[in-house]
Design a protein around this motif. Structure first.
Motif, PDB file in Angstrom:
ATOM      1  N   GLY A  20       0.851  -1.189   0.000  1.00 12.76           N
ATOM      2  CA  GLY A  20       0.000   0.000   0.000  1.00 12.76           C
ATOM      3  C   GLY A  20       0.880   1.230   0.000  1.00 12.76           C
ATOM      4  O   GLY A  20       0.851   2.042  -0.925  1.00 12.76           O
TER       5      GLY A  20
ATOM      6  N   THR B  22       4.211   1.032  -0.168  1.00 17.14           N
ATOM      7  CA  THR B  22       5.008   0.570  -1.303  1.00 17.14           C
ATOM      8  C   THR B  22       4.556  -0.846  -1.638  1.00 17.14           C
ATOM      9  O   THR B  22       3.933  -1.521  -0.817  1.00 17.14           O
ATOM     10  CB  THR B  22       6.516   0.548  -0.984  1.00 17.14           C
ATOM     11  OG1 THR B  22       6.754  -0.392   0.070  1.00 17.14           O
ATOM     12  CG2 THR B  22       7.029   1.915  -0.570  1.00 17.14           C
ATOM     13  N   LYS B  23       4.917  -1.300  -2.824  1.00 19.17           N
ATOM     14  CA  LYS B  23       4.529  -2.646  -3.229  1.00 19.17           C
ATOM     15  C   LYS B  23       5.201  -3.709  -2.370  1.00 19.17           C
ATOM     16  O   LYS B  23       4.648  -4.789  -2.123  1.00 19.17           O
ATOM     17  CB  LYS B  23       4.873  -2.862  -4.706  1.00 19.17           C
ATOM     18  CG  LYS B  23       4.373  -4.190  -5.267  1.00 19.17           C
ATOM     19  CD  LYS B  23       4.664  -4.302  -6.752  1.00 19.17           C
ATOM     20  CE  LYS B  23       4.161  -5.620  -7.309  1.00 19.17           C
ATOM     21  NZ  LYS B  23       4.440  -5.745  -8.768  1.00 19.17           N
TER      22      LYS B  23
ATOM     23  N   THR C 211       0.446   6.735   0.000  1.00 18.72           N
ATOM     24  CA  THR C 211       0.399   5.718  -1.054  1.00 18.72           C
ATOM     25  C   THR C 211       0.736   6.279  -2.440  1.00 18.72           C
ATOM     26  O   THR C 211       0.448   5.644  -3.449  1.00 18.72           O
ATOM     27  CB  THR C 211      -1.006   5.092  -1.118  1.00 18.72           C
ATOM     28  OG1 THR C 211      -1.962   6.119  -1.389  1.00 18.72           O
ATOM     29  CG2 THR C 211      -1.354   4.394   0.187  1.00 18.72           C
ATOM     30  N   ASP C 212       1.366   7.461  -2.472  1.00 16.58           N
ATOM     31  CA  ASP C 212       1.465   8.186  -3.737  1.00 16.58           C
ATOM     32  C   ASP C 212       2.826   8.092  -4.430  1.00 16.58           C
ATOM     33  O   ASP C 212       3.131   8.893  -5.312  1.00 16.58           O
ATOM     34  CB  ASP C 212       1.090   9.651  -3.522  1.00 16.58           C
ATOM     35  CG  ASP C 212       1.934  10.330  -2.448  1.00 16.58           C
ATOM     36  OD1 ASP C 212       2.462   9.625  -1.572  1.00 16.58           O
ATOM     37  OD2 ASP C 212       2.052  11.569  -2.483  1.00 16.58           O
TER      38      ASP C 212
ATOM     39  N   GLN D 110       5.197   2.652  -6.358  1.00 18.44           N
ATOM     40  CA  GLN D 110       4.174   1.647  -6.623  1.00 18.44           C
ATOM     41  C   GLN D 110       3.190   1.516  -5.460  1.00 18.44           C
ATOM     42  O   GLN D 110       2.673   0.432  -5.177  1.00 18.44           O
ATOM     43  CB  GLN D 110       4.808   0.287  -6.933  1.00 18.44           C
ATOM     44  CG  GLN D 110       5.691   0.305  -8.187  1.00 18.44           C
ATOM     45  CD  GLN D 110       6.393  -1.009  -8.413  1.00 18.44           C
ATOM     46  OE1 GLN D 110       7.170  -1.484  -7.592  1.00 18.44           O
ATOM     47  NE2 GLN D 110       6.116  -1.627  -9.554  1.00 18.44           N
ATOM     48  N   GLY D 111       2.946   2.636  -4.799  1.00 17.45           N
ATOM     49  CA  GLY D 111       1.944   2.653  -3.744  1.00 17.45           C
ATOM     50  C   GLY D 111       0.554   2.428  -4.320  1.00 17.45           C
ATOM     51  O   GLY D 111       0.306   2.647  -5.506  1.00 17.45           O
ATOM     52  N   SER D 112      -0.359   2.004  -3.459  1.00 16.37           N
ATOM     53  CA  SER D 112      -1.711   1.686  -3.914  1.00 16.37           C
ATOM     54  C   SER D 112      -2.702   1.922  -2.788  1.00 16.37           C
ATOM     55  O   SER D 112      -2.568   1.333  -1.703  1.00 16.37           O
ATOM     56  CB  SER D 112      -1.788   0.226  -4.377  1.00 16.37           C
ATOM     57  OG  SER D 112      -3.123  -0.213  -4.497  1.00 16.37           O
TER      58      SER D 112
ATOM     59  N   LYS E 117      -5.809   0.986  -2.825  1.00 15.68           N
ATOM     60  CA  LYS E 117      -6.571  -0.255  -2.653  1.00 15.68           C
ATOM     61  C   LYS E 117      -5.783  -1.266  -1.829  1.00 15.68           C
ATOM     62  O   LYS E 117      -6.334  -1.909  -0.918  1.00 15.68           O
ATOM     63  CB  LYS E 117      -6.930  -0.851  -4.014  1.00 15.68           C
ATOM     64  CG  LYS E 117      -7.819  -2.093  -3.928  1.00 15.68           C
ATOM     65  CD  LYS E 117      -8.377  -2.496  -5.282  1.00 15.68           C
ATOM     66  CE  LYS E 117      -9.427  -1.525  -5.749  1.00 15.68           C
ATOM     67  NZ  LYS E 117     -10.093  -1.978  -6.998  1.00 15.68           N
ATOM     68  N   ASP E 118      -4.483  -1.407  -2.120  1.00 16.13           N
ATOM     69  CA  ASP E 118      -3.653  -2.314  -1.331  1.00 16.13           C
ATOM     70  C   ASP E 118      -3.597  -1.885   0.126  1.00 16.13           C
ATOM     71  O   ASP E 118      -3.646  -2.725   1.037  1.00 16.13           O
ATOM     72  CB  ASP E 118      -2.230  -2.374  -1.902  1.00 16.13           C
ATOM     73  CG  ASP E 118      -2.139  -3.204  -3.165  1.00 16.13           C
ATOM     74  OD1 ASP E 118      -3.096  -3.925  -3.486  1.00 16.13           O
ATOM     75  OD2 ASP E 118      -1.086  -3.126  -3.835  1.00 16.13           O
TER      76      ASP E 118
ATOM     77  N   GLU F 202     -10.592   6.062  -0.024  1.00 19.51           N
ATOM     78  CA  GLU F 202      -9.868   6.564  -1.192  1.00 19.51           C
ATOM     79  C   GLU F 202      -9.909   8.097  -1.249  1.00 19.51           C
ATOM     80  O   GLU F 202      -8.883   8.752  -1.517  1.00 19.51           O
ATOM     81  CB  GLU F 202     -10.478   5.971  -2.459  1.00 19.51           C
ATOM     82  CG  GLU F 202      -9.775   6.382  -3.737  1.00 19.51           C
ATOM     83  CD  GLU F 202     -10.426   5.763  -4.955  1.00 19.51           C
ATOM     84  OE1 GLU F 202      -9.685   5.368  -5.868  1.00 19.51           O
ATOM     85  OE2 GLU F 202     -11.676   5.665  -4.989  1.00 19.51           O
TER      86      GLU F 202
ATOM     87  N   ASN G 150      -6.589  10.535  -1.116  1.00 25.33           N
ATOM     88  CA  ASN G 150      -6.364  11.421  -2.261  1.00 25.33           C
ATOM     89  C   ASN G 150      -6.343  12.892  -1.868  1.00 25.33           C
ATOM     90  O   ASN G 150      -5.803  13.728  -2.598  1.00 25.33           O
ATOM     91  CB  ASN G 150      -7.434  11.195  -3.332  1.00 25.33           C
ATOM     92  CG  ASN G 150      -7.148   9.978  -4.191  1.00 25.33           C
ATOM     93  OD1 ASN G 150      -5.994   9.623  -4.418  1.00 25.33           O
ATOM     94  ND2 ASN G 150      -8.200   9.332  -4.682  1.00 25.33           N
TER      95      ASN G 150
END
Length: 230
Positions: A115, A117-118, A144-145, A148-150, A152-153, A203, A207
């Motif tokens: 999340g 990072t991957k 998460t920005d 490879q942050g996410s 959703k993860d 989310e 954001n």
């Protein structure tokens, strides 16, 4: 005789480094070392006659450079452990979700918690102390920005952590308000991100952060992929 557990804060990056181990066998692991504090770690290791068995990274850090290569000079037989999605290009062991290691008579279990990072992982020591890296913070979570942050993860990783026993102690990778410990029950009650059950709300909140990049990201990430600087 029993558990070795030290929490060391780097004042510049507000990073928590953890030394965990078994006082009977004197085997220890260092989680998320910081290059500028290597002499403090070495002093503790030599003064207590601790054997450095593992060097563990919860993820590829963007805000500081790891002390791994410096520590490996003095403890060449220590094993470096990272998550299976790590982009490390030095000698490491990549572990997958729920893999185990032993340190003395105590267990270490690794959880994939992407999340931030991957490659992010969390580390459960002795079944009741969870080092969460930059996934779960006290009262919040990691950004998460980048790397490879996410979002959703992160949402699923936080929920995964909340499934642990409520008395599990939480030790974050950072805290900017001088807090150093929490537990699952407290985070369920007070953590604003954990309480956002609806994914759309979660989310929207992440954001909205619009944070500046870490000051040292351009030097830290490339260095950490190589194990730090000698």
């Amino acid at each position: 005789m029993g558990v070795i557990f030290r929490q060391i804060k780097d004042l510049t990056s507000s990073t928590y480094t953890y030394i965990i181990g078994d006082s009977l066998t004197k085997e220890v692991a260092i989680i998320d070392s910081v290059r500028e504090n290597v002499n403090e770690y070495k002093d503790l290791l030599f003064k207590n006659d601790w054997n450095l068995k593992y060097l563990i990274e919860t993820h590829t850090h963007a805000d500081h450079i790891t002390a791994i290569l410096q520590l490996k000079k003095h403890f060449p037989f220590s094993e470096v452990i990272v998550g299976k999605f790590s982009e490390a290009i030095y000698e490491v062991t990549k572990l997958k979700d729920k893999d185990h290691r032993k340190i003395g008579s105590y267990s270490i279990q690794f959880f994939e918690t992407p999340g931030h990072t991957k490659d992010s992982i969390s580390i459960l020591f002795d079944n009741n102390r969870l080092m969460t890296g930059d996934c779960l913070f006290i009262g919040s979570c990691g950004r998460t920005d980048f790397q490879q942050g996410s979002i959703k993860d992160m949402y699923f990783s936080l929920n995964k952590i909340m499934e642990l026993q409520e008395d599990t102690l939480i030790y974050p990778g950072h805290d900017y308000n001088n807090r150093f410990i929490s537990n699952i029950k407290e985070e369920k009650l007070l953590n604003k991100m954990v309480k956002l059950i609806n994914y759309d709300d979660f989310e929207k909140e992440l954001n909205s952060w619009n944070l500046p990049p870490p000051k040292k990201i351009s030097e830290s990430v490339p260095a950490n992929i190589l194990g730090g600087l000698e």
